[in-house]
Design a protein around this motif. Sequence first.
Motif, PDB file in Angstrom:
ATOM      1  N   LEU A 169       1.084  -1.276   0.300  1.00 36.30           N
ATOM      2  CA  LEU A 169       0.082   0.146   0.048  1.00 36.30           C
ATOM      3  C   LEU A 169       0.661   1.525  -0.221  1.00 36.30           C
ATOM      4  CD1 LEU A 169      -2.871  -0.489   1.799  1.00 36.30           C
ATOM      5  CD2 LEU A 169      -3.566   0.200   0.200  1.00 36.30           C
ATOM      6  N   VAL A 170       1.882   1.136   0.864  1.00 32.38           N
ATOM      7  CA  VAL A 170       2.042   2.372   1.185  1.00 32.38           C
ATOM      8  C   VAL A 170       3.463   3.040   0.043  1.00 32.38           C
ATOM      9  CG1 VAL A 170       4.442   3.249   2.358  1.00 32.38           C
ATOM     10  CG2 VAL A 170       3.099   2.691   3.402  1.00 32.38           C
ATOM     11  N   THR A 171       4.101   1.894  -0.859  1.00 37.59           N
ATOM     12  CA  THR A 171       5.002   2.063  -2.432  1.00 37.59           C
ATOM     13  C   THR A 171       3.723   2.042  -3.270  1.00 37.59           C
ATOM     14  OG1 THR A 171       4.858   0.128  -3.332  1.00 37.59           O
ATOM     15  CG2 THR A 171       6.201   0.316  -2.005  1.00 37.59           C
ATOM     16  N   LYS A 172       2.903   2.043  -3.502  1.00 43.18           N
ATOM     17  CA  LYS A 172       1.553   1.905  -4.397  1.00 43.18           C
ATOM     18  C   LYS A 172       1.310   3.661  -4.628  1.00 43.18           C
ATOM     19  CE  LYS A 172      -2.951   0.240  -3.946  1.00 43.18           C
ATOM     20  NZ  LYS A 172      -3.917  -0.287  -3.631  1.00 43.18           N
ATOM     21  N   TYR A 173       0.742   4.784  -3.738  1.00 42.57           N
ATOM     22  CA  TYR A 173       0.587   5.962  -3.401  1.00 42.57           C
ATOM     23  C   TYR A 173       2.030   7.005  -4.122  1.00 42.57           C
ATOM     24  CZ  TYR A 173      -3.836   4.181  -1.897  1.00 42.57           C
ATOM     25  OH  TYR A 173      -4.664   3.544  -1.557  1.00 42.57           O
ATOM     26  N   PRO A 174       1.557   8.469  -4.543  1.00 42.50           N
ATOM     27  CA  PRO A 174       2.259   9.028  -4.676  1.00 42.50           C
ATOM     28  C   PRO A 174       2.988   9.613  -2.893  1.00 42.50           C
ATOM     29  CG  PRO A 174       0.344   8.871  -5.963  1.00 42.50           C
ATOM     30  CD  PRO A 174       0.516   7.940  -5.185  1.00 42.50           C
ATOM     31  N   VAL A 175       1.862   9.493  -1.793  1.00 46.81           N
ATOM     32  CA  VAL A 175       2.627  10.088  -1.343  1.00 46.81           C
ATOM     33  C   VAL A 175       2.127   9.085  -0.016  1.00 46.81           C
ATOM     34  CG1 VAL A 175       2.571  11.947   0.485  1.00 46.81           C
ATOM     35  CG2 VAL A 175       2.125  12.342  -1.902  1.00 46.81           C
ATOM     36  N   LYS A 176       3.303   8.878   0.408  1.00 48.25           N
ATOM     37  CA  LYS A 176       2.478   7.587   1.470  1.00 48.25           C
ATOM     38  C   LYS A 176       1.459   7.608   2.730  1.00 48.25           C
ATOM     39  CE  LYS A 176       6.831   7.204   4.828  1.00 48.25           C
ATOM     40  NZ  LYS A 176       7.564   6.783   4.580  1.00 48.25           N
ATOM     41  N   ARG A 177       1.218   8.712   2.630  1.00 45.23           N
ATOM     42  CA  ARG A 177       0.027   9.028   3.848  1.00 45.23           C
ATOM     43  C   ARG A 177      -1.011   8.691   3.681  1.00 45.23           C
ATOM     44  NH1 ARG A 177      -0.562  14.135   8.233  1.00 45.23           N
ATOM     45  NH2 ARG A 177      -3.014  13.779   8.745  1.00 45.23           N
ATOM     46  N   SER A 178      -0.932   8.276   2.178  1.00 42.88           N
ATOM     47  CA  SER A 178      -2.513   8.708   2.108  1.00 42.88           C
ATOM     48  C   SER A 178      -3.293   6.833   1.736  1.00 42.88           C
ATOM     49  CB  SER A 178      -3.070   8.567  -0.066  1.00 42.88           C
ATOM     50  OG  SER A 178      -2.280  10.115  -0.259  1.00 42.88           O
ATOM     51  N   ALA A 179      -2.328   5.908   2.127  1.00 42.36           N
ATOM     52  CA  ALA A 179      -2.709   4.646   2.224  1.00 42.36           C
ATOM     53  C   ALA A 179      -2.959   4.387   4.032  1.00 42.36           C
ATOM     54  CB  ALA A 179      -1.280   3.686   2.706  1.00 42.36           C
ATOM     55  N   LEU A 180      -3.318   6.056   4.754  1.00 43.95           N
ATOM     56  CA  LEU A 180      -3.786   5.799   6.221  1.00 43.95           C
ATOM     57  C   LEU A 180      -4.921   5.054   6.119  1.00 43.95           C
ATOM     58  CD1 LEU A 180      -2.952   6.112   9.033  1.00 43.95           C
ATOM     59  CD2 LEU A 180      -3.301   8.756   8.973  1.00 43.95           C
ATOM     60  N   VAL A 181      -5.689   5.408   5.685  1.00 43.27           N
ATOM     61  CA  VAL A 181      -7.245   5.506   6.354  1.00 43.27           C
ATOM     62  C   VAL A 181      -7.468   3.626   5.731  1.00 43.27           C
ATOM     63  CG1 VAL A 181      -9.739   5.488   5.797  1.00 43.27           C
ATOM     64  CG2 VAL A 181      -8.302   7.482   5.476  1.00 43.27           C
ATOM     65  N   PRO A 182      -7.038   3.183   4.055  1.00 42.30           N
ATOM     66  CA  PRO A 182      -6.957   1.827   4.356  1.00 42.30           C
ATOM     67  C   PRO A 182      -6.365   1.077   4.982  1.00 42.30           C
ATOM     68  CG  PRO A 182      -6.389   2.952   2.418  1.00 42.30           C
ATOM     69  CD  PRO A 182      -6.421   3.945   3.075  1.00 42.30           C
ATOM     70  N   MET A 183      -5.050   1.503   5.720  1.00 42.26           N
ATOM     71  CA  MET A 183      -4.076   1.120   6.988  1.00 42.26           C
ATOM     72  C   MET A 183      -5.617   0.635   8.258  1.00 42.26           C
ATOM     73  SD  MET A 183      -0.403   1.928   5.995  1.00 42.26           S
ATOM     74  CE  MET A 183       0.067   1.425   6.816  1.00 42.26           C
ATOM     75  N   LEU A 184      -5.739   1.694   8.825  1.00 44.11           N
ATOM     76  CA  LEU A 184      -6.459   1.105  10.031  1.00 44.11           C
ATOM     77  C   LEU A 184      -7.725   0.700   9.282  1.00 44.11           C
ATOM     78  CD1 LEU A 184      -6.363   5.733  10.279  1.00 44.11           C
ATOM     79  CD2 LEU A 184      -4.999   3.299  11.787  1.00 44.11           C
ATOM     80  N   LEU A 185      -8.189   0.977   8.189  1.00 46.27           N
ATOM     81  CA  LEU A 185      -9.397   0.027   8.358  1.00 46.27           C
ATOM     82  C   LEU A 185      -8.944  -1.663   8.949  1.00 46.27           C
ATOM     83  CD1 LEU A 185     -11.507   1.354   5.471  1.00 46.27           C
ATOM     84  CD2 LEU A 185     -12.634   0.563   7.911  1.00 46.27           C
ATOM     85  N   TYR A 186      -7.970  -2.140   7.511  1.00 48.12           N
ATOM     86  CA  TYR A 186      -7.724  -3.462   6.941  1.00 48.12           C
ATOM     87  C   TYR A 186      -6.414  -4.240   8.491  1.00 48.12           C
ATOM     88  CZ  TYR A 186      -7.784  -2.906   1.990  1.00 48.12           C
ATOM     89  OH  TYR A 186      -8.287  -2.227   1.280  1.00 48.12           O
ATOM     90  N   ALA A 187      -5.599  -3.248   9.377  1.00 46.42           N
ATOM     91  CA  ALA A 187      -5.614  -3.010  11.250  1.00 46.42           C
ATOM     92  C   ALA A 187      -7.035  -3.603  12.484  1.00 46.42           C
ATOM     93  CB  ALA A 187      -4.932  -2.097  11.390  1.00 46.42           C
ATOM     94  N   GLN A 188      -7.630  -2.371  11.664  1.00 50.22           N
ATOM     95  CA  GLN A 188      -8.970  -2.953  12.943  1.00 50.22           C
ATOM     96  C   GLN A 188      -9.371  -4.289  12.362  1.00 50.22           C
ATOM     97  OE1 GLN A 188     -12.307   0.044  13.997  1.00 50.22           O
ATOM     98  NE2 GLN A 188     -13.166  -1.454  12.197  1.00 50.22           N
ATOM     99  N   ASP A 189      -9.810  -4.642  11.051  1.00 48.83           N
ATOM    100  CA  ASP A 189     -10.148  -6.328  10.907  1.00 48.83           C
ATOM    101  C   ASP A 189      -9.327  -6.944  11.525  1.00 48.83           C
ATOM    102  OD1 ASP A 189     -11.854  -4.134   9.252  1.00 48.83           O
ATOM    103  OD2 ASP A 189     -11.174  -5.086   7.068  1.00 48.83           O
TER     104      ASP A 189
END
Length: 376
Positions: free
Chosen positions: A20-40
């Motif tokens: 996820l972090v490498t996909k986005y132009p700015v890695k902070r953009s991965a924050l919301v999906p990371m929070l969701l997947y971590a909660q899962d």
Amino acid sequence: MSPETMSIFSPALAARFDALVTKYPVKRSALVPMLLYAQDEAGYLSDAVIAEIARRLGLTELEVRNVASYYSMLRFKPAGRYNIQVCTNISCMLRGAYDVYDRFQEELNIGPHGQTPDGLFSLEEVECIGACSWAPAIQVNYEFHNELTPDLVPGILAAYRGHAQAERPATMPRLVSHPDEVKVISRRFGQGAANIDRYLELGGYESAKKCLAQTPDWIINEIKSSNLRGRGGAGFSTGMKWSFVPKQSAKPKYVLVNGDESEPATCKDHLIFLHDPHAVIEGTIIAGLAVGAKMGFIYLRGEYRYLLEIVEKAVADAYARGFLGKNIFGSGTEFEIITQTGAGAYEVGEESALMESLEGKRGIPRIKPPFPAVVG
């Protein structure tokens, strides 16, 4: 393994975060999906989860917590193994949602925001979950149950108690046509167009190929001539909006597909994602060609997790056929697509709020002007 490289997440989730972090132009953009997947995986956002995500993104724990606290689907305390969310917004309410909600409380012997003593079930009342076409509806984790009546509640609970996938009273909205209806957006609904081969049989991706042979101005003029307009309420000319994007700007440009519809009784995009996801992909490519973008984002509302799986498969199939990537359709032109969901925020349906969320921030609308087509 050093403390800096240790992770509290499973190897599979840690690998997903790295991607996820490498996909986005700015890695902070991965924050919301990371929070969701971590909660899962973890069940809720504990202090340790917050700290680990902050470390991975180079943010402070306060920054991560500030964003997480904004989204209604994210929680800081454990819920039951099966978290039951009963929609009581207007469409569901008018079709008996409160009777269904009362029956769940009666069967589980718990009240609102309660949890059964064995930790198996928790129960809450929520706003619109985008199932207005076949209300009343609930979500159990990410599983939808539609067109409910109170009599169906015991069977649903029994299925989850047996750790089996519960029977759905309905799996998707029924497609109803009128003899005088002229289908435009829905012309491929019910024809299996989510499958890429079927989409191609129905003429799919031919428009994208045609646009590749044309200039951006030609594409924009065609869109203007078609009188295509936005369907979010304002009815603004799509071609006109695309023409506002600066042509000579050296900054990178992006196409955003706003699938975070949250207005009760107006949830129509989810039918398009369900029945015709390749049309969204093809439209995104065409928009990219028109404005000079090399990347697009398809942003779905958080409650549409099952649609994310459908859209992600469609995107993967398009990449496999060479319709997305560094050399689309063998043309030498690059166009990438990233998919993600929100995490529960009504106002993220507004375009600038969606941009804030996509950048890993709270989904608060920006002051305009400047407008997103000019300064995104």
